[in-house]
Scaffold this active site. Structure first.
Site: not given
Length: 813
Positions: A324, A415-417
């Site tokens: 990421e 994004s990470h999520v």
């Protein structure tokens, strides 16, 4: 890609170093909270020339023996006010508050950090890369004034002037001319990267430096884009999309996105009423391209990161986010941020729906309302849980047990999520309508089913499951479970029948509906010629002596299944493919196809018949699909009584495919037809293919006035040569109150060709008269078929050379 992490001089990519070194400063000097953490978040999201001033202000503050007035003096003299600090995407609210014990360490580390910041924002790395390729030494005389010592041969004659322009404007606040120059330089450089060259490495490092400067220039332009008009945002987006296309060989999808953005800009300039609706489809497709890029990186890099990380003793959290961080250090992250800025503008202008689905999975869970995802990210839910989170920033983990996250926030697709949601098959979506979110909160503790659709997310409370469970408990006591029942079908003695012979004892409703339509709907609606392999043929083939071993194996696997070993489902499907075809089946199917005017695969050779026979067996085997099997268990259907006929149709090599609901499923309006259209075959519409179809509604009282609700964003179309498709037609699909449609497989004899679609040249989008004609005819066909059956219909069909064909219809659920 690897070279971009190393750097020409071995010092590494300075853009990534900015993100890494701030963490080192925090750790070494025990200043992880407050202003330093807020600055870290700002740097991580996007760095800008303001960061050079902030770093200098911190150094001046420490050197003045921690006089906070000196900190503000340095900031204000360089145009950075308290309001400006608060205006960043990740705002800086706090003032610095350092311990005196860390004074020397902070001054040392911040001075080193200042060099890194200036390397990015003064173009030092770019200047070095240019000088190396052009063969100049400045030696205090100014760039490209000194002696030329060893330039790379083959560089375009205008290249020096272009690169000089880039360096002269690399620190300008107005970044548009710089971006244009950078992209022009990359275009000139690109052909050289594909030719043998002794100094190819130097050319690659120059291209990397140009790409990195695009990213930092875009980040510098964020501030002026905060209140920019849509045409300015689209202009920036086109440049970043072009930059990404120049960074990839497999860039066909990005090139079509770029063409789409140029068309959207022209529509906006020409005052088209549908510019925002069209631009939204291009935006959605661009998001899909970003998602695909991120997933590709994940597949390529993450396994190695996990392998090496485990051997080197790296913390697991660092391993988890490795890929990421690589992605978000590049231009893809800049593009994602720009798309997020434009999306609400397009939604408002085009009066679009209330949802943006980031990760599309159908789920069931209990609703839990939380203030912020961050507060529950380390929690573990015992029951499947749908989180309605009022705040999601994008860096959080998704807690164990969560099957969905719904939020009013809109994190980047990179994004990470977002990455975590897609990898973990968690439904993740943004809801823009406060009333819908308020309604969801009312379901706190209740069991909901979430179903992503082309227009958003449908949700409903599953009270019927509680009733089902109660009935199941009762049935264990008195055997009175009100189960759905199937009448077992027997082999009729026929291996293949024509459409004139389709009856309820021989085939399912799918086949019978096709036969019923012939001669009863208007002649301008085509119905493909059909034959069928009726109920009971599978069981008959299984009983043949040639298949004795297969029958025995299936019997043992079914026993495993009854004992609760569900891995047997896959083994059963594989075993069905071992069946041998009786000669009588081959001859009857050949005769029936030819008498109906359909092609016989055997005429093209033995291999073609084997392809057809494998497709037939795959349809039979789909009786043991996981979703289908568990669906029948849930409603207590006797799986042994489920029989599979096979509807055989010649494939129409479609220009477009459509699905019609003759009652609008979103509004429930029975006077309004809703339809979706895709380019190519219908599998991209009814299967799990990403992106949206072209959608439209049409009032039944005025079938000549279709209204487009959304333009297509599906990047892939499926096409096939003249071939045959074998459609599942089970007796389980006909039961009232049981949603059996779509549970079983339809299999074409030949594999479809996947084509990356260019909508900018598609007549359905660019030719208004053609679009009106096709959409009106689809609506007219839907109305005629509903009139024939006297009830709302779910209809599938295709368009070939402007003519409408209907391939199946069923009652609309």
């Amino acid at each position: 890609m690897i070279m971009s992490t190393v750097g020409r001089g071995g010092e590494g990519d300075v853009g990534q170093r900015i993100r890494d070194e701030i963490l080192v400063i925090q750790r070494n000097n025990h200043c992880k909270g407050g202003m330093m953490e807020e600055w870290h978040q700002k740097l991580h999201n996007n760095t800008s020339p303001d960061d050079v001033v902030i770093c200098q202000a911190l150094i001046d503050y420490i050197e003045s023996d921690f006089d906070i007035g000196v900190y503000w003096k340095t900031l204000n003299e360089n145009g950075i006010t308290k309001e400006r600090l608060l205006s960043y995407d990740r705002a800086i609210h706090s003032e610095p508050n350092f311990g005196r014990d860390n004074k020397d360490g902070l001054l040392r580390d911040l001075a080193h950090y200042m060099r890194t910041l200036k390397a990015v924002h003064s173009g030092a790395d770019l200047e070095s890369a240019i000088a190396n390729c052009m063969g100049y030494k400045s030696e205090g005389q100014g760039f490209m004034v000194g002696v030329q010592i060893n330039p790379i041969p083959g560089l375009p004659s205008e290249f020096p002037d272009l690169l000089r322009f880039v360096l002269e404007h690399v620190e300008d606040k107005n970044v548009e001319p710089l971006l244009e120059g950078l992209l022009e330089a990359r275009q000139e450089l690109r052909p050289l990267l594909f030719k043998p060259n002794a100094r190819l490495k130097d050319l690659l490092f120059l291209d990397i430096a140009l790409d990195s400067t695009v990213r930092t220039a875009v980040e510098r332009g964020y501030e002026e884009l905060n209140k920019a008009r849509p045409e300015k945002l689209i202009y920036f987006i086109t440049m970043v999309v072009e930059n990404l296309a120049l960074s990839s060989d497999d860039n066909e999808d990005l090139i079509y996105c770029l063409k789409g953005w140029n068309d959207a800009m022209n529509m906006l300039k020409n005052g088209s009423n549908s510019w925002a609706l069209y631009a939204k489809s291009v935006l959605d497709r661009t998001r899909l391209a970003l998602t695909n890029t991120a997933e590709w990186f994940q597949q390529v890099l993450q396994p190695s990161a996990e392998y090496l990380g485990s051997l080197l003793g790296v913390d697991q959290w660092a391993i988890d986010i490795f890929t990421e961080e690589i992605i978000r250090a590049g231009s893809a992250a800049s593009l994602s941020s720009l798309l997020n800025r434009l999306d609400p503008i397009l939604r408002k202008t085009a009066n679009l729906g209330s949802w943006q689905v980031i990760s599309s999975f159908e789920v069931v869970g209990y609703v839990s309302v939380v203030k912020e995802l961050l507060a529950v990210q380390n929690k573990s839910y015992e029951k499947p849980t749908i989180l309605v989170a009022k705040s999601v920033k994008g860096e959080e983990e998704i807690p164990d047990g969560a099957v969905a996250v719904l939020t009013p926030d809109m994190p980047d697709v990179l994004s990470h999520v977002s990455v975590r949601a897609r990898n973990s098959k968690v439904c993740f979506a943004t809801c823009f309508d406060p009333e819908i979110l308020a309604d969801l909160e009312v379901y706190e503790g209740k069991l909901l089913c979430l179903k992503p659709t082309s227009t958003g997310i449908l949700y409903n409370e599953l009270k019927e499951i509680e009733i089902l469970d109660a009935s199941a408990n009762k049935s264990e006591q008195d055997g009175s479970f009100p189960s759905l029942t199937l009448a077992k079908k027997k082999f009729s003695g026929r291996y293949a029948i024509t459409s004139d012979e389709f009856t309820g004892e021989m085939v399912g409703a799918k086949s019978r509906n096709i036969a019923h339509m012939k001669g009863k709907i208007p002649s301008w609606i085509g119905v493909p010629t059909s034959v069928a392999i009726p109920f009971g043929v599978f069981e008959k083939v299984l009983s043949e002596s040639a298949n004795k071993v297969v029958a025995k194996k299936l019997q043992n696997l079914k026993r495993k299944l009854e004992e609760g070993d569900f891995s047997a489902l896959r083994e059963i499907r594989e075993t069905v493919l071992e069946l041998q075809a009786p000669e009588q089946l081959v001859q009857e199917l050949k005769s029936t196809l030819k008498s109906s005017g359909m092609p016989w695969p055997g005429d093209e050779g033995e291999l073609r018949w084997e392809q057809a026979w494998t497709a037939i067996k795959k349809v039979w085997a789909s009786k043991w699909n996981e979703r289908a099997y568990f669906s029948t268990r849930k409603v207590k259907l006797d799986h042994d009584y489920l029989c599979m006929a096979v509807l055989v149709q010649e494939i129409i090599n479609a220009d477009y495919a459509f699905v019609i609901h003759t009652t609008n499923p979103s509004s429930g309006d029975s006077e309004e037809i809703y339809a979706e259209v895709v380019k190519g075959l219908g599998e991209t519409l009814v299967g799990a293919y990403p992106g949206r179809a072209l959608s439209f509604v049409c009032k039944k009282k005025d079938l000549t006035s279709p209204q487009v609700l959304g333009y297509p964003s599906k990047p892939i179309g499926l096409f096939i040569r003249k071939s045959i498709i074998f459609r599942s037609d089970s007796n389980g699909e006909d039961l009232e109150g049981y949603a059996g449609a779509g549970l079983y497989d339809s299999v074409p004899m030949d594999e479809e060709e996947k084509v990356v679609l260019d909508y900018t040249s598609d007549p359905l989008l660019v030719d208004g008269n053609f679009q009106h004609s096709v959409l009106s005819n689809i609506a007219r066909a839907g109305s005629a078929i509903e009139e024939l059956y006297g009830s709302p219909q779910d209809i599938e069909g295709v368009v070939k050379d402007g003519k409408i064909y209907v391939v199946q219809t069923r009652p609309q659920m």
